[in-house]
Design a protein around this motif. Structure first.
Motif, mmCIF file in Angstrom:
data_model
loop_
_atom_site.group_PDB
_atom_site.id
_atom_site.type_symbol
_atom_site.label_atom_id
_atom_site.label_comp_id
_atom_site.label_asym_id
_atom_site.label_seq_id
_atom_site.Cartn_x
_atom_site.Cartn_y
_atom_site.Cartn_z
ATOM 1 N N GLY A 764 24.001 19.623 12.408
ATOM 2 C CA GLY A 764 24.351 20.434 13.569
ATOM 3 C C GLY A 764 25.051 19.634 14.643
ATOM 4 O O GLY A 764 26.002 20.120 15.283
ATOM 5 N N LEU A 765 24.616 18.400 14.862
ATOM 6 C CA LEU A 765 25.220 17.560 15.889
ATOM 7 C C LEU A 765 26.680 17.270 15.571
ATOM 8 O O LEU A 765 27.559 17.373 16.451
ATOM 9 C CB LEU A 765 24.432 16.256 16.012
ATOM 10 N N VAL A 766 26.961 16.910 14.342
ATOM 11 C CA VAL A 766 28.346 16.589 13.966
ATOM 12 C C VAL A 766 29.229 17.822 14.095
ATOM 13 O O VAL A 766 30.415 17.721 14.469
ATOM 14 C CB VAL A 766 28.378 15.996 12.541
ATOM 15 N N ARG A 767 28.701 19.002 13.827
ATOM 16 C CA ARG A 767 29.511 20.218 13.936
ATOM 17 C C ARG A 767 29.948 20.512 15.365
ATOM 18 O O ARG A 767 30.966 21.160 15.584
ATOM 19 C CB ARG A 767 28.743 21.418 13.374
ATOM 20 N N VAL A 768 29.144 20.042 16.346
ATOM 21 C CA VAL A 768 29.526 20.281 17.739
ATOM 22 C C VAL A 768 30.862 19.615 18.055
ATOM 23 O O VAL A 768 31.582 20.038 18.964
ATOM 24 C CB VAL A 768 28.406 19.773 18.684
ATOM 25 N N ALA A 769 31.219 18.583 17.268
ATOM 26 C CA ALA A 769 32.460 17.856 17.529
ATOM 27 C C ALA A 769 33.702 18.737 17.371
ATOM 28 O O ALA A 769 34.768 18.411 17.916
ATOM 29 C CB ALA A 769 32.563 16.651 16.589
ATOM 30 N N VAL A 770 33.623 19.868 16.642
ATOM 31 C CA VAL A 770 34.824 20.688 16.414
ATOM 32 C C VAL A 770 35.110 21.629 17.566
ATOM 33 O O VAL A 770 36.162 22.291 17.578
ATOM 34 C CB VAL A 770 34.698 21.507 15.102
ATOM 35 N N LEU A 771 34.188 21.717 18.515
ATOM 36 C CA LEU A 771 34.306 22.757 19.529
ATOM 37 C C LEU A 771 35.474 22.494 20.481
ATOM 38 O O LEU A 771 35.397 21.652 21.388
ATOM 39 C CB LEU A 771 32.997 22.873 20.319
ATOM 40 N N GLU A 772 36.544 23.214 20.260
ATOM 41 C CA GLU A 772 37.690 23.176 21.153
ATOM 42 C C GLU A 772 38.504 24.453 20.923
ATOM 43 O O GLU A 772 38.279 25.196 19.966
ATOM 44 C CB GLU A 772 38.553 21.935 20.905
ATOM 45 N N ARG A 773 39.494 24.702 21.791
ATOM 46 C CA ARG A 773 40.396 25.841 21.631
ATOM 47 C C ARG A 773 41.788 25.316 21.335
ATOM 48 O O ARG A 773 42.358 24.555 22.119
ATOM 49 C CB ARG A 773 40.423 26.708 22.886
ATOM 50 N N VAL A 774 42.305 25.696 20.177
ATOM 51 C CA VAL A 774 43.665 25.341 19.786
ATOM 52 C C VAL A 774 44.520 26.585 19.954
ATOM 53 O O VAL A 774 44.138 27.678 19.503
ATOM 54 C CB VAL A 774 43.700 24.834 18.324
ATOM 55 N N TYR A 811 25.412 16.574 22.674
ATOM 56 C CA TYR A 811 26.615 16.251 23.427
ATOM 57 C C TYR A 811 27.610 15.533 22.527
ATOM 58 O O TYR A 811 27.206 14.726 21.670
ATOM 59 C CB TYR A 811 26.302 15.324 24.603
ATOM 60 N N VAL A 812 28.929 15.813 22.731
ATOM 61 C CA VAL A 812 29.978 15.085 22.033
ATOM 62 C C VAL A 812 31.049 14.717 23.056
ATOM 63 O O VAL A 812 31.464 15.555 23.856
ATOM 64 C CB VAL A 812 30.596 15.915 20.883
ATOM 65 N N THR A 813 31.491 13.477 23.034
ATOM 66 C CA THR A 813 32.570 13.015 23.900
ATOM 67 C C THR A 813 33.616 12.309 23.045
ATOM 68 O O THR A 813 33.313 11.874 21.934
ATOM 69 C CB THR A 813 32.040 12.032 24.966
ATOM 70 N N ASN A 826 34.858 8.276 19.330
ATOM 71 C CA ASN A 826 34.087 9.418 19.782
ATOM 72 C C ASN A 826 32.602 9.155 19.574
ATOM 73 O O ASN A 826 32.207 8.240 18.851
ATOM 74 C CB ASN A 826 34.519 10.702 19.071
ATOM 75 N N ARG A 827 31.811 9.975 20.213
ATOM 76 C CA ARG A 827 30.370 9.793 20.139
ATOM 77 C C ARG A 827 29.674 11.137 20.222
ATOM 78 O O ARG A 827 30.038 11.980 21.052
ATOM 79 C CB ARG A 827 29.905 8.883 21.280
ATOM 80 N N ALA A 828 28.650 11.337 19.352
ATOM 81 C CA ALA A 828 27.830 12.539 19.367
ATOM 82 C C ALA A 828 26.377 12.116 19.559
ATOM 83 O O ALA A 828 25.895 11.203 18.883
ATOM 84 C CB ALA A 828 27.990 13.314 18.060
ATOM 85 N N ILE A 829 25.673 12.792 20.491
ATOM 86 C CA ILE A 829 24.334 12.350 20.871
ATOM 87 C C ILE A 829 23.384 13.532 20.932
ATOM 88 O O ILE A 829 23.725 14.587 21.489
ATOM 89 C CB ILE A 829 24.355 11.657 22.257
ATOM 90 N N ALA A 830 22.188 13.376 20.333
ATOM 91 C CA ALA A 830 21.100 14.340 20.498
ATOM 92 C C ALA A 830 20.102 13.734 21.479
ATOM 93 O O ALA A 830 19.639 12.602 21.284
ATOM 94 C CB ALA A 830 20.427 14.644 19.163
#
Length: 871
Positions: A764-774, A811-813, A826-830
């Motif tokens: 689930g954490l890694v999937r948050v990385a795709v969240l953007e609007r193209v 969180y993903v940055t 990039n970094r993803a954090i729970a």
């Protein structure tokens, strides 16, 4: 059995008779209506173990206890044999690690120049730092260094006595530098300090009491370990640190190996240091009856000319008082005379068994090295067996125990042992047997001296060829356990199994026949097990072979079906994937086929690594590469995969293992496309215990914009359902991307009860990385291709995270993350609500396979999007 005599009064005598009828002791029982009366003798004998076995109506009956316990019950035995050893035991932090030496600590040490803490006075915190690195301390021999250690050991007891009123809520730590070899073998004098600490820990349950034992390492490394141990869970209050591992003593249930050769040949010479009274007497009688050796007994009693008839205590005391003695003095004289007469009777019985002139008694104080030298100088010939039996006990708490009593109990075993070693130098006995105690393993309240002496016998035997120590529990009919006061105490405490004399003798004869099979054995039964289980529930499991703290060692490894090959450096295992057992794959589909999530690769790697290095836990995964999907194309066609784990390096801090998952790639039509193709590869770092997480500052909600998770949209090329629908509140943020963990605990329990890694959380954490609007409304659907690093903190699993009452934020940055950048940053954090980081993923590279319309939910593949939608 001849020579076994129990003196009992009134009701206690009745209890002895009842115990005998129920299966207890044997021998001669003396019943006395009152202390001054003449005894009435009753001789009782017990059938052999085989006779008892033959009378059992159902010898095949079993219950829920281990098979070894069933065997012992069928043969009439109360005690089980255990082999003492050190085993890997990963550290498990349970609180923040405090300073190794608090500023107000009192420090005792023989380390030159150590300046921390205070050198005198009393405190709630005591530190004892022992330098045992001198080469002369590597063997149990007399030297000035050995004398100095005994002095420091005594001062340690005195300091515990002085500080006893202040220790509740404090700490008492002893660290021995140079007390264990790189191979994990404790050096002899280590036992003095570890045995003392085990008893101190039981006596001061409100204090943090422990001993750490180290190789010859720098002092700052020792102090770092002390700090870590003060913040960790311990099975018993002693840990060893050697060869890159944290080791804990344990007692492994082990049957005695069979032996066909007799331990003693014709005309063997046996020297017994002590043993003419107490539990030594029936042992010597059994040796005499079976082997008829030449026997030399060393003892401190001055023997009367004749054994004589039994004395009446009351009449003796009256006569002594008339001559000016006090009652206590008269009582002591009566006891000494009775002991001497008992020795005389034992010697006479031994001579009848061995033959005229084959039994000698040499009077000497075993604590006097010169006396022992002179006595053994009169003994001719090589010694086939030396029995070190002598011992005494003056149990009392540290606050009440005098220094003289501490020294007397300790020295009768420690100094006697060293004196015997000195006196036999150059004519070492072929076999050497020490009579130790169960207390040497566990410690006991009031037994700081006795525990130290017996653990010294343990560690000494572990360093000497041909030597073994037997750790006895109390014997029912003889010695300390036979006194009426002690019997009443034992019945009340329920902590010790009173050993029948015949059983104790049988155990000894079996150990002798197998010697020197194991340097240290410990005998105990159901009562000791119950006491251990009540105090430290995990210790018996650990002793049975399950490394404490390593979750994979205490429950199944579901991704390892069969180990094909294993040695110290490599493991090859096999796992069959099928829809029957892996139905969850249907909840994670890629292009319509059940597919293992790429974020489950750390789980497979963790299980393979833990199977190779069972004493440690995975904390870091590096260079994760996802080369090809692991799919099931047809429900009737299982997929067999191989896991390989190769140890790259290991040290005190960590083990590093490279893992690959391989298999034949088979197309949907059944054609094998490639053999032994690498599906996944990753490097695993394992440590002794989970790593605490760093801190994170939660973002505020300003500027957040909700986005639907594109992986839950029907028609998506990557479709996740049920247990994999693990996030909620997904949204963009001016600093990056956000979500909240939403685990389905019942589904996790059904599908993934035994995972080592929070794999669903990771997915689930890694999937948050795709969240953007193209192009204003499209959100990518991507599959991971590589991850540079994954850090696990706190030892969490999906089930422990699902049980948290406060939310876990994801969180993903950065905000302008490009998943297809070949040089990612990039970094993803729970993150827990407290701000503690639970899981961190760095530098994800993915491949975008399609897009979901945030407004309509429509999915389009990458090719169509590039052709029609991209501006």
């Amino acid at each position: 059995m001849s020579g076994a005599r129990t003196n009992l009064l009134g009701a206690q005598g009745a209890r002895e008779l009842i115990a005998f009828l129920e299966g207890g002791g044997d021998g001669t029982i003396e019943l006395r209506p009152d202390p001054g009366a003449r005894p009435r003798l009753i001789r009782l004998t017990r059938p052999t173990g085989q006779d008892a076995t033959d009378r059992l109506t159902d010898p095949t009956r079993r219950d829920d206890t281990a098979a070894r316990d069933t065997t012992e019950r069928v043969s009439g035995r109360l005690l089980d044999r255990h082999v003492f050893e050190l085993a890997p035991d990963p550290r498990r932090p349970v609180r923040a690690a405090p300073p190794a030496v608090p500023p107000d600590a009192v420090v005792l040490t023989n380390v030159a120049g150590f300046a921390a803490g205070r050198g005198d006075g009393v405190s709630a915190h005591v530190r004892v730092i022992v330098d045992a690195t001198d080469p002369r301390l590597r063997a149990a021999r007399w030297s000035q260094q050995a004398e100095d250690l005994l002095d420091l050991h005594e001062r340690t007891f005195i300091k515990a006595k002085e500080c006893a009123p202040h220790l509740d809520g404090g700490s008492f730590v002893v660290s021995v530098i140079g007390g264990v070899t790189e191979a994990g073998v404790p050096l002899p004098f280590t036992g003095l300090f570890t045995g003392l600490v085990k008893s101190l820990a039981l006596e001061f349950p409100g204090a943090d009491v422990l001993a750490t034992v180290h190789q010859d390492v720098p002092l700052d490394e020792v102090l770092a370990t002390v700090s870590a141990e003060l913040g960790a869970r311990r099975l018993i209050p002693v840990t060893y640190h050697a060869g890159g591992l944290r080791l804990t003593p344990r007692a492994v249930p082990t049957p005695v190996p069979p032996s066909e050769a007799p331990p003693l040949g014709p005309d063997a010479l046996v020297v017994a240091a002590g043993g003419a009274r107490g539990i030594g007497a029936p042992i010597l009688e059994a040796l005499a009856a079976r082997h008829r050796p030449r026997l030399v007994v060393l003892g401190s009693s001055e023997l009367p000319d004749e054994a004589g008839e039994e004395l009446d205590r009351s009449a003796f005391i009256r006569a002594e008082v008339r001559q000016g003695a006090s009652v206590p003095e008269a009582n002591a004289r009566f006891d000494r005379l009775g002991e001497a007469r008992q020795v005389r009777r034992t010697l006479a019985g031994l001579e009848r068994l061995c033959g005229p002139g084959r039994v000698r008694y040499l009077r000497c104080d075993l604590r006097d090295g010169g006396a022992v030298e002179r006595a053994l100088a009169t003994v001719d010939g090589p010694i086939d067996l030396l029995l070190n039996i002598a011992g005494t006990n003056r149990a009392s708490g540290v606050a009440a125990k005098s220094v003289a009593d501490f020294r007397a109990v300790r020295d009768l075993k420690v100094r006697a042992y060293l004196n015997l070693k000195q006196a036999t130098r150059g004519r070492e006995p072929r076999l050497w047997c020490n009579f130790g105690s169960f207390i040497g393993l566990t410690g006991q309240r009031g037994e700081t001296d006795y525990g130290a002496a017996n653990d010294f016998l343990n560690t000494s035997a572990m360093n000497a060829g041909g030597e073994f120590t037997i750790g006895w529990t109390l014997w029912r009919d003889l010695g300390l356990g036979a006194t009426p006061l002690m019997r009443d105490f034992l019945e009340g405490s329920g902590e010790f199994t009173p050993t029948p004399t015949e059983e104790g003798v049988d155990h000894f004869m079996a150990e002798l026949a197998a010697a020197p099979n194991a340097p240290v054995t410990v005998f105990f039964g159901d009562k000791e097990r119950a006491a251990i289980r009540a105090a430290v529930p995990e210790f018996l499991e650990f002793s049975a072979g399950a490394p404490s703290g390593a979750r994979a060692a205490t429950r199944p490894l579901p991704y390892i079906d069969r180990v094909l090959r294993r040695d110290a450096a490599e493991l090859v295992a096999e796992r069959t994937f099928s829809m029957d057992r892996d139905g969850y794959l249907d909840l994670h589909q890629v292009r319509g086929y059940p597919t293992l999530p790429g974020t489950f690769v750390p789980e497979l790697a963790a299980q393979a690594a833990v199977a190779l290095v069972p004493g440690r836990v995975p904390v870091v995964f590096e260079d994760l590469r996802l080369e090809s999907f692991l799919r099931i194309y047809r429900a009737d066609r299982p997929e067999v995969k191989r896991l390989t784990a190769r140890l790259l390096r290991a040290d005190e801090r960590e083990s590093v293992v490279a893992v690959k998952v391989l298999g034949d790639v088979v197309a949907p039509n059944g054609v094998t496309v490639a053999r032994d193709r690498v599906h996944f590869s990753v490097t695993v770092r394992l440590r002794d215990a989970p790593v605490p997480g760093p801190a994170w500052t939660h973002w505020d909600e300003h500027g957040s914009r909700p986005l639907r998770d594109p992986y839950h949209v029907p028609g998506s090329e990557v479709l996740l359902r049920e247990v994999f629908a693990s996030t909620t509140g997904t949204r963009t943020h001016p600093l990056g991307r956000r979500g909240r963990l939403a685990l389905d605990a019942p589904a996790l329990g059904r599908w993934f009860p035994d995972l080592l890694v929070p794999s669903v959380t990771l997915d689930g954490l890694v999937r948050v990385a795709v969240l953007e609007r193209v192009a204003g409304r499209w959100t990518p659907v991507a599959i991971p291709r590589s991850i540079r690093r994954i850090d696990l903190y706190g030892g969490h699993t999906d089930l422990t995270l699902a049980a948290l009452t406060e939310p876990v934020e994801l969180y993903v940055t950065p905000v302008d993350l490009d998943l297809e950048d070949p040089e990612p940053d990039n970094r993803a954090i729970a993150v827990a609500s407290s701000g503690e980081v639970l899981l961190q993923v760095k530098d994800i590279i993915g491949a975008v396979v399609g897009f979901v319309d945030q407004e309509t939910g429509e999915y389009v593949d990458r090719e169509r999007f590039d052709r029609e939608e991209r501006p």
